[in-house]
Design a protein around this motif. Sequence first.
Motif, PDB file in Angstrom:
ATOM      1  N   LYS A 181       0.834  -1.207   0.000  1.00 16.57           N
ATOM      2  CA  LYS A 181       0.000   0.000   0.000  1.00 16.57           C
ATOM      3  C   LYS A 181       0.872   1.263   0.000  1.00 16.57           C
ATOM      4  CE  LYS A 181      -3.584   2.333   2.641  1.00 16.57           C
ATOM      5  NZ  LYS A 181      -4.444   2.298   3.811  1.00 16.57           N
ATOM      6  N   HIS A 182       1.878   1.276   0.870  1.00 18.65           N
ATOM      7  CA  HIS A 182       2.760   2.449   0.998  1.00 18.65           C
ATOM      8  C   HIS A 182       3.483   2.756  -0.317  1.00 18.65           C
ATOM      9  CE1 HIS A 182       5.605   5.238   2.865  1.00 18.65           C
ATOM     10  NE2 HIS A 182       6.544   4.610   2.192  1.00 18.65           N
ATOM     11  N   LEU A 183       3.911   1.712  -1.005  1.00 22.52           N
ATOM     12  CA  LEU A 183       4.674   1.901  -2.236  1.00 22.52           C
ATOM     13  C   LEU A 183       3.779   2.066  -3.463  1.00 22.52           C
ATOM     14  CD1 LEU A 183       7.533  -0.641  -1.512  1.00 22.52           C
ATOM     15  CD2 LEU A 183       7.663   1.866  -1.430  1.00 22.52           C
ATOM     16  N   GLY A 184       2.468   1.868  -3.295  1.00 18.54           N
ATOM     17  CA  GLY A 184       1.537   2.052  -4.405  1.00 18.54           C
ATOM     18  C   GLY A 184       1.614   0.958  -5.457  1.00 18.54           C
ATOM     19  N   TRP A 185       2.019  -0.235  -5.039  1.00 14.47           N
ATOM     20  CA  TRP A 185       2.088  -1.343  -6.001  1.00 14.47           C
ATOM     21  C   TRP A 185       0.688  -1.758  -6.405  1.00 14.47           C
ATOM     22  CZ3 TRP A 185       5.921  -4.868  -2.869  1.00 14.47           C
ATOM     23  CH2 TRP A 185       7.213  -4.335  -2.963  1.00 14.47           C
ATOM     24  N   ASN A 186       0.467  -1.907  -7.715  1.00 16.20           N
ATOM     25  CA  ASN A 186      -0.800  -2.476  -8.151  1.00 16.20           C
ATOM     26  C   ASN A 186      -0.732  -3.992  -7.943  1.00 16.20           C
ATOM     27  OD1 ASN A 186       0.587  -3.658 -10.326  1.00 16.20           O
ATOM     28  ND2 ASN A 186       0.025  -2.022 -11.741  1.00 16.20           N
ATOM     29  N   GLU A 187      -1.833  -4.649  -8.167  1.00 14.86           N
ATOM     30  CA  GLU A 187      -1.905  -6.092  -7.900  1.00 14.86           C
ATOM     31  C   GLU A 187      -0.890  -6.876  -8.740  1.00 14.86           C
ATOM     32  OE1 GLU A 187      -3.344  -9.016  -5.459  1.00 14.86           O
ATOM     33  OE2 GLU A 187      -3.767  -6.882  -5.378  1.00 14.86           O
ATOM     34  N   GLU A 188      -0.701  -6.482  -9.980  1.00 11.13           N
ATOM     35  CA  GLU A 188       0.240  -7.174 -10.868  1.00 11.13           C
ATOM     36  C   GLU A 188       1.680  -7.047 -10.355  1.00 11.13           C
ATOM     37  OE1 GLU A 188       1.693  -7.015 -15.529  1.00 11.13           O
ATOM     38  OE2 GLU A 188      -0.187  -6.052 -14.974  1.00 11.13           O
ATOM     39  N   MET A 189       2.067  -5.845  -9.965  1.00 13.05           N
ATOM     40  CA  MET A 189       3.414  -5.611  -9.436  1.00 13.05           C
ATOM     41  C   MET A 189       3.612  -6.399  -8.140  1.00 13.05           C
ATOM     42  SD  MET A 189       6.332  -4.117  -9.526  1.00 13.05           S
ATOM     43  CE  MET A 189       7.640  -3.508  -8.486  1.00 13.05           C
ATOM     44  N   TYR A 190       2.635  -6.340  -7.259  1.00 15.67           N
ATOM     45  CA  TYR A 190       2.687  -7.040  -5.972  1.00 15.67           C
ATOM     46  C   TYR A 190       2.888  -8.547  -6.177  1.00 15.67           C
ATOM     47  CZ  TYR A 190       0.746  -9.011  -1.628  1.00 15.67           C
ATOM     48  OH  TYR A 190       0.535  -9.721  -0.487  1.00 15.67           O
ATOM     49  N   ARG A 191       2.085  -9.133  -7.031  1.00 16.18           N
ATOM     50  CA  ARG A 191       2.194 -10.577  -7.296  1.00 16.18           C
ATOM     51  C   ARG A 191       3.538 -10.918  -7.934  1.00 16.18           C
ATOM     52  NH1 ARG A 191      -1.599 -12.662  -3.984  1.00 16.18           N
ATOM     53  NH2 ARG A 191      -3.466 -11.436  -4.212  1.00 16.18           N
ATOM     54  N   ALA A 192       4.039 -10.043  -8.810  1.00 13.83           N
ATOM     55  CA  ALA A 192       5.332 -10.281  -9.458  1.00 13.83           C
ATOM     56  C   ALA A 192       6.463 -10.278  -8.424  1.00 13.83           C
ATOM     57  CB  ALA A 192       5.584  -9.230 -10.536  1.00 13.83           C
ATOM     58  N   VAL A 193       6.407  -9.355  -7.477  1.00 18.35           N
ATOM     59  CA  VAL A 193       7.426  -9.277  -6.420  1.00 18.35           C
ATOM     60  C   VAL A 193       7.383 -10.542  -5.564  1.00 18.35           C
ATOM     61  CG1 VAL A 193       8.092  -8.065  -4.294  1.00 18.35           C
ATOM     62  CG2 VAL A 193       7.560  -6.761  -6.365  1.00 18.35           C
ATOM     63  N   LEU A 194       6.180 -10.940  -5.143  1.00 16.13           N
ATOM     64  CA  LEU A 194       6.040 -12.150  -4.325  1.00 16.13           C
ATOM     65  C   LEU A 194       6.587 -13.377  -5.051  1.00 16.13           C
ATOM     66  CD1 LEU A 194       2.463 -11.781  -2.789  1.00 16.13           C
ATOM     67  CD2 LEU A 194       4.661 -11.402  -1.661  1.00 16.13           C
ATOM     68  N   TYR A 195       6.269 -13.490  -6.338  1.00 15.96           N
ATOM     69  CA  TYR A 195       6.698 -14.666  -7.092  1.00 15.96           C
ATOM     70  C   TYR A 195       8.208 -14.655  -7.338  1.00 15.96           C
ATOM     71  CZ  TYR A 195       6.735 -18.497 -10.345  1.00 15.96           C
ATOM     72  OH  TYR A 195       7.003 -19.699 -10.950  1.00 15.96           O
ATOM     73  N   LYS A 196       8.724 -13.497  -7.754  1.00 17.72           N
ATOM     74  CA  LYS A 196      10.151 -13.413  -8.066  1.00 17.72           C
ATOM     75  C   LYS A 196      11.030 -13.609  -6.828  1.00 17.72           C
ATOM     76  CE  LYS A 196      13.669 -10.696 -10.288  1.00 17.72           C
ATOM     77  NZ  LYS A 196      14.024  -9.717 -11.259  1.00 17.72           N
ATOM     78  N   LEU A 197      10.649 -13.002  -5.709  1.00 21.78           N
ATOM     79  CA  LEU A 197      11.490 -13.044  -4.508  1.00 21.78           C
ATOM     80  C   LEU A 197      11.162 -14.195  -3.567  1.00 21.78           C
ATOM     81  CD1 LEU A 197      11.605  -9.231  -3.757  1.00 21.78           C
ATOM     82  CD2 LEU A 197      13.315 -10.617  -4.933  1.00 21.78           C
ATOM     83  N   GLY A 198       9.902 -14.606  -3.544  1.00 23.23           N
ATOM     84  CA  GLY A 198       9.502 -15.651  -2.604  1.00 23.23           C
ATOM     85  C   GLY A 198       9.034 -16.934  -3.250  1.00 23.23           C
ATOM     86  N   GLY A 199       8.834 -16.904  -4.570  1.00 24.34           N
ATOM     87  CA  GLY A 199       8.362 -18.086  -5.263  1.00 24.34           C
ATOM     88  C   GLY A 199       6.924 -18.448  -4.925  1.00 24.34           C
ATOM     89  N   VAL A 200       6.149 -17.460  -4.467  1.00 25.64           N
ATOM     90  CA  VAL A 200       4.765 -17.706  -4.060  1.00 25.64           C
ATOM     91  C   VAL A 200       3.843 -16.687  -4.729  1.00 25.64           C
ATOM     92  CG1 VAL A 200       5.447 -18.689  -1.828  1.00 25.64           C
ATOM     93  CG2 VAL A 200       4.968 -16.241  -1.996  1.00 25.64           C
ATOM     94  N   GLU A 201       2.550 -16.966  -4.656  1.00 20.75           N
ATOM     95  CA  GLU A 201       1.569 -16.052  -5.239  1.00 20.75           C
ATOM     96  C   GLU A 201       0.817 -15.251  -4.190  1.00 20.75           C
ATOM     97  OE1 GLU A 201      -0.884 -18.179  -7.988  1.00 20.75           O
ATOM     98  OE2 GLU A 201       0.845 -18.862  -9.147  1.00 20.75           O
ATOM     99  N   SER A 202       1.008 -15.599  -2.917  1.00 20.87           N
ATOM    100  CA  SER A 202       0.312 -14.923  -1.832  1.00 20.87           C
ATOM    101  C   SER A 202       1.281 -14.699  -0.674  1.00 20.87           C
ATOM    102  CB  SER A 202      -0.864 -15.784  -1.375  1.00 20.87           C
ATOM    103  OG  SER A 202      -1.438 -15.253  -0.214  1.00 20.87           O
ATOM    104  N   ALA A 203       1.143 -13.582   0.009  1.00 24.94           N
ATOM    105  CA  ALA A 203       2.026 -13.282   1.137  1.00 24.94           C
ATOM    106  C   ALA A 203       1.921 -14.342   2.228  1.00 24.94           C
ATOM    107  CB  ALA A 203       1.698 -11.906   1.722  1.00 24.94           C
ATOM    108  N   LYS A 204       0.744 -14.922   2.414  1.00 28.33           N
ATOM    109  CA  LYS A 204       0.577 -15.932   3.465  1.00 28.33           C
ATOM    110  C   LYS A 204       1.400 -17.194   3.202  1.00 28.33           C
ATOM    111  CE  LYS A 204      -3.785 -17.876   1.772  1.00 28.33           C
ATOM    112  NZ  LYS A 204      -3.361 -19.117   1.223  1.00 28.33           N
ATOM    113  N   ASP A 205       1.856 -17.379   1.961  1.00 30.31           N
ATOM    114  CA  ASP A 205       2.655 -18.555   1.614  1.00 30.31           C
ATOM    115  C   ASP A 205       4.159 -18.310   1.700  1.00 30.31           C
ATOM    116  OD1 ASP A 205       0.341 -20.049   1.117  1.00 30.31           O
ATOM    117  OD2 ASP A 205       0.225 -19.283  -0.934  1.00 30.31           O
TER     118      ASP A 205
END
Length: 142
Positions: free
Chosen positions: A15-39
Amino acid sequence: MITPAQIALVHLAKKHLGWNEEMYRAVLYKLGGVESAKDLDQGGFALVMEYATSFGFRSDWTKRTYGKRPGMATPKQVDLIRDLWREWSGADDDAALNKWLDRHYKVAALRFATSEVASKAITGLRSMIQRRKRGKTAAGGP
């Protein structure tokens, strides 16, 4: 897995960085290998937070865990020591924890604990908690 507070922190960064849903999911997948923060696991969480920090997000996470420092206690160790101390002492008291660390491990404060000292402190706290539980059981306590 990460804690609910850590999941909330990832969402706060989004929210603070203003990431849209696509950017957010890309960050989670690239850095964490997941599609959701809970994973996310702890390593993935740390990478996502480092990435968010590099874009200007500031939280008390690195202040509280001291961040990643070579040779020093990891953020996961720092959080675990604090959790175990809270369980042992019944209080969230860093001053008392630091006094205990100094007395038993000759480390003036948690932020100065090496990974090795942190490991010993975790083992020590777990043993103290187990002894207390065995004592209550032997005495007929709950």
